[in-house]
Write a protein that holds these residues in place. Structure first.
Motif, mmCIF file in Angstrom:
data_model
loop_
_atom_site.group_PDB
_atom_site.id
_atom_site.type_symbol
_atom_site.label_atom_id
_atom_site.label_comp_id
_atom_site.label_asym_id
_atom_site.label_seq_id
_atom_site.Cartn_x
_atom_site.Cartn_y
_atom_site.Cartn_z
ATOM 1 N N ALA A 87 0.855 -1.179 0.000
ATOM 2 C CA ALA A 87 0.000 0.000 0.000
ATOM 3 C C ALA A 87 0.893 1.230 0.000
ATOM 4 O O ALA A 87 2.027 1.198 0.491
ATOM 5 C CB ALA A 87 -0.926 0.006 1.210
ATOM 6 N N SER A 88 0.384 2.320 -0.555
ATOM 7 C CA SER A 88 1.164 3.552 -0.634
ATOM 8 C C SER A 88 0.873 4.435 0.568
ATOM 9 O O SER A 88 -0.069 4.211 1.334
ATOM 10 C CB SER A 88 0.842 4.305 -1.926
ATOM 11 N N LYS A 89 1.680 5.463 0.736
ATOM 12 C CA LYS A 89 1.571 6.362 1.880
ATOM 13 C C LYS A 89 0.211 7.039 1.939
ATOM 14 O O LYS A 89 -0.393 7.169 3.006
ATOM 15 C CB LYS A 89 2.683 7.410 1.819
ATOM 16 N N GLY A 90 -0.310 7.457 0.818
ATOM 17 C CA GLY A 90 -1.575 8.186 0.802
ATOM 18 C C GLY A 90 -2.801 7.307 0.861
ATOM 19 O O GLY A 90 -3.908 7.802 1.129
ATOM 20 N N GLU A 91 -2.655 5.996 0.607
ATOM 21 C CA GLU A 91 -3.797 5.078 0.591
ATOM 22 C C GLU A 91 -3.455 3.816 1.384
ATOM 23 O O GLU A 91 -3.295 2.734 0.818
ATOM 24 C CB GLU A 91 -4.162 4.721 -0.845
ATOM 25 N N PRO A 92 -3.372 3.934 2.704
ATOM 26 C CA PRO A 92 -2.906 2.813 3.520
ATOM 27 C C PRO A 92 -3.845 1.618 3.551
ATOM 28 O O PRO A 92 -3.448 0.532 3.972
ATOM 29 C CB PRO A 92 -2.768 3.441 4.911
ATOM 30 N N ASP A 93 -5.102 1.800 3.125
ATOM 31 C CA ASP A 93 -6.062 0.697 3.163
ATOM 32 C C ASP A 93 -6.316 0.079 1.790
ATOM 33 O O ASP A 93 -7.181 -0.795 1.656
ATOM 34 C CB ASP A 93 -7.384 1.175 3.756
ATOM 35 N N VAL A 94 -5.585 0.537 0.798
ATOM 36 C CA VAL A 94 -5.748 0.001 -0.557
ATOM 37 C C VAL A 94 -4.564 -0.911 -0.853
ATOM 38 O O VAL A 94 -3.442 -0.450 -1.077
ATOM 39 C CB VAL A 94 -5.826 1.134 -1.603
ATOM 40 N N TRP A 95 -4.809 -2.231 -0.855
ATOM 41 C CA TRP A 95 -3.728 -3.201 -1.035
ATOM 42 C C TRP A 95 -3.605 -3.603 -2.500
ATOM 43 O O TRP A 95 -4.585 -3.998 -3.137
ATOM 44 C CB TRP A 95 -3.962 -4.428 -0.158
ATOM 45 N N LYS A 155 2.810 2.318 -7.586
ATOM 46 C CA LYS A 155 3.149 3.413 -6.682
ATOM 47 C C LYS A 155 4.254 2.947 -5.740
ATOM 48 O O LYS A 155 4.487 1.746 -5.598
ATOM 49 C CB LYS A 155 1.922 3.845 -5.865
#
Length: 393
Positions: free
Chosen positions: A331-339, A366
Motif C-alpha cells: 500500500a502507498s503512503k496516501g492510501e494505507p487501506d488500498v492493497w 506506486k
C-alpha cells in the motif's frame, strides 16, 4: 510524570501491555543491542540484562563471586557514588518507553533507576572500546578502577537528556517484576533519536532485563546517497509490525529482527486453522486449495515509500510446520487501506530461504509504504527481507 504499570497482576498485565510495547525493541542482543561500559559486573555482567530469553532462576547455582543471577547485578557498594552502564542501541531511535524486569531479584534488586539518552561519536566509542574492552564472561567479578571511571566521566554522559527521571523499582516477585515506564509525550516528541543510553541504578543491586521501545529512524540521506537496495522492512531500518491475524506461537515482529533465527520460537508461527478441509487438494501449480489464510502487516522504513526489487521469505527451522504458500501486497503512503498485489501466491518449502526477484514480482504502480504478507493455510516463517530503493519525496 512517568506512568508505571508495575502493580498489575500477571493476567491483567498481559491484557494491558502499553501501546508502546508494540513498537520496535532496540536494546536486546537480538536487536543488536550491546553494553559499552559498566561501573561494576561483580555478581552478573551487564550484558545479561540484554538477553533475549526470559530470565530464569537456578536456586543451587553459585559462582566463585557469589549467587548466580540471570541479569546485571553489582556488588553491595561501599564507596561514594552509584552504579551505571552505557547501552548501545541497535539503531538510532525515538524512544517512547521502557520495560524494566527485576525477576528473581527480591532482596537484591536495584531500588531506583534513571535513564538518559545521547549519542557517542565514532571517536569516543572506539576510545572506550579500546581502553576498557568488554567480555561478558570475563567481566564477571570485576569493577572499574578509579582511573577508568575518571576517564569515562570525561565523556560527559551524566549531562545527557533525561528520558526517565529517578524512579523507584519494585522487587522481582511475579506480581511486581515487569515494570513499564512511559516517556512523557512532550519529552518523546522533543527528544532527537538516540544511539546510546546511560542506565543509572541507585545505588547498586540487580536488574534482570531491560527493554527499550520506540521508532527507529532510517538515515534517508545516507541511503539515498548509496543508491543501493536496502532491506526496507528491517527493524533496524525503521520497519515495524502494525497488525496480524494470529500469533499463537510467535509474534510477526520477529520476522524483521537483524539476528539469525535461533529456533522456531524466534519466528512468526500461527495456530493450525480449524477450517482446513478434511482432505487436502492442490491446483495445477501444486498450491493447496484451502479457504483460510493468516496475515501480518508492516510499515516500511522509508518515509516516502520505496520501490521494491526483491522479496526473501525464510522458513529456516520450520520443517514440519512451514506454510504451503505466500503472497505479498503493498500500500502507498496516501492510501494505507488500498492493497495492491506485488507477488501472487508462491509455493514454499521447509527450512530454506526463498528469493523472489523481478520476474516473480508485478510492476509497482506506486511507491510502497506498507506491505501485507499472507500465508496459507497457516504455519511459520522465520525471517522476511524486502529490498528496495527509497522513493524521493
Amino acid at each position: 510524570m512517568q506512568a508505571s504499570l508495575s502493580t498489575l497482576t500477571p493476567s491483567l498485565e498481559r491484557q494491558l501491555h502499553p501501546a508502546f510495547s508494540e513498537l520496535s525493541e532496540v536494546a536486546s542482543i537480538g536487536s543488536n543491542g550491546s553494553i559499552l561500559f559498566a561501573t561494576d559486573d561483580w555478581f552478573a555482567p551487564a550484558e545479561w540484562m540484554l538477553k533475549d530469553a526470559d530470565p530464569v532462576f537456578r536456586p543451587d547455582e553459585y559462582t566463585s563471586f557469589g549467587k548466580w543471577m540471570d541479569g546485571w547485578e553489582t556488588r553491595r557498594k561501599r564507596t561514594p557514588g552509584h552504579d551505571w552502564c552505557l547501552v548501545e542501541l541497535g539503531a538510532p531511535t525515538q524512544i517512547v518507553g521502557f520495560m524494566i524486569d527485576t525477576a528473581f531479584f527480591t532482596g537484591n534488586y536495584a531500588p531506583r533507576i534513571s535513564i538518559q539518552g545521547g549519542t557517542l561519536d565514532g571517536t569516543m566509542k572506539r576510545m572506550l572500546q579500546s581502553s576498557i574492552p568488554r567480555n561478558s564472561d570475563a567481566n564477571m567479578g570485576t569493577g572499574r578502577t578509579t582511573e577508568e571511571l575518571g576517564m569515562v566521566e570525561l565523556i560527559g554522559t551524566e549531562q545527557w537528556d533525561v528520558l526517565l527521571p529517578r524512579t523507584e523499582l519494585k522487587p522481582g516477585y511475579e506480581q511486581t517484576r515487569r515494570q513499564y515506564f512511559i516517556v512523557s509525550p512532550a519529552k518523546a516528541k522533543q527528544s532527537p533519536p538516540v544511539n546510546h543510553l546511560r542506565v543509572n541504578m541507585y545505588p547498586d543491586g540487580g536488574i534482570s532485563r531491560l527493554r527499550v521501545y520506540g521508532t527507529v529512524r532510517l538515515n534517508v540521506s545516507d541511503s539515498l546517497a548509496a543508491k543501493k537496495p536496502i532491506d526496507m522492512i528491517a527493524m533496524l531500518n525503521g520497519g515495524r509490525c502494525t497488525g496480524f491475524s494470529n500469533a499463537h506461537y510467535g509474534h510477526p515482529r520477529n520476522l524483521i529482527k537483524p539476528s539469525k533465527p535461533i529456533n522456531m520460537g524466534d519466528g512468526w508461527e500461527t495456530a493450525r486453522r480449524l477450517d482446513r478441509p478434511p482432505v487436502l487438494q492442490v491446483d495445477g501449480a501444486g498450491i493447496l486449495q484451502v479457504p483460510g489464510c493468516e496475515w501480518a502487516t508492516f510499515q516500511l522504513g522509508a518515509p516516502e515509500g520505496c520501490w521494491i526489487e526483491c522479496v526473501c521469505i525464510d522458513t529456516i527451522h520450520f520443517k514440519g510446520n512451514f506454510p504451503d504458500n505466500v503472497r505479498v501486497e503493498y500500500a502507498s503512503k496516501g492510501e494505507p487501506d488500498v492493497w495492491i498485489p506485488l507477488m501472487n501466491r508462491k509455493k514454499l518449502g521447509p527450512n530454506q530461504t526463498h528469493e523472489f526477484r523481478a520476474a516473480d514480482l508485478q510492476a509497482q504502480e506506486k511507491a510502497a509504504s506498507l506491505v501485507r504478507i499472507t500465508i496459507a493455510p497457516d504455519g511459520g516463517l522465520s525471517r522476511v527481507r524486502i529490498f528496495g530503493t527509497i522513493a524521493k519525496g
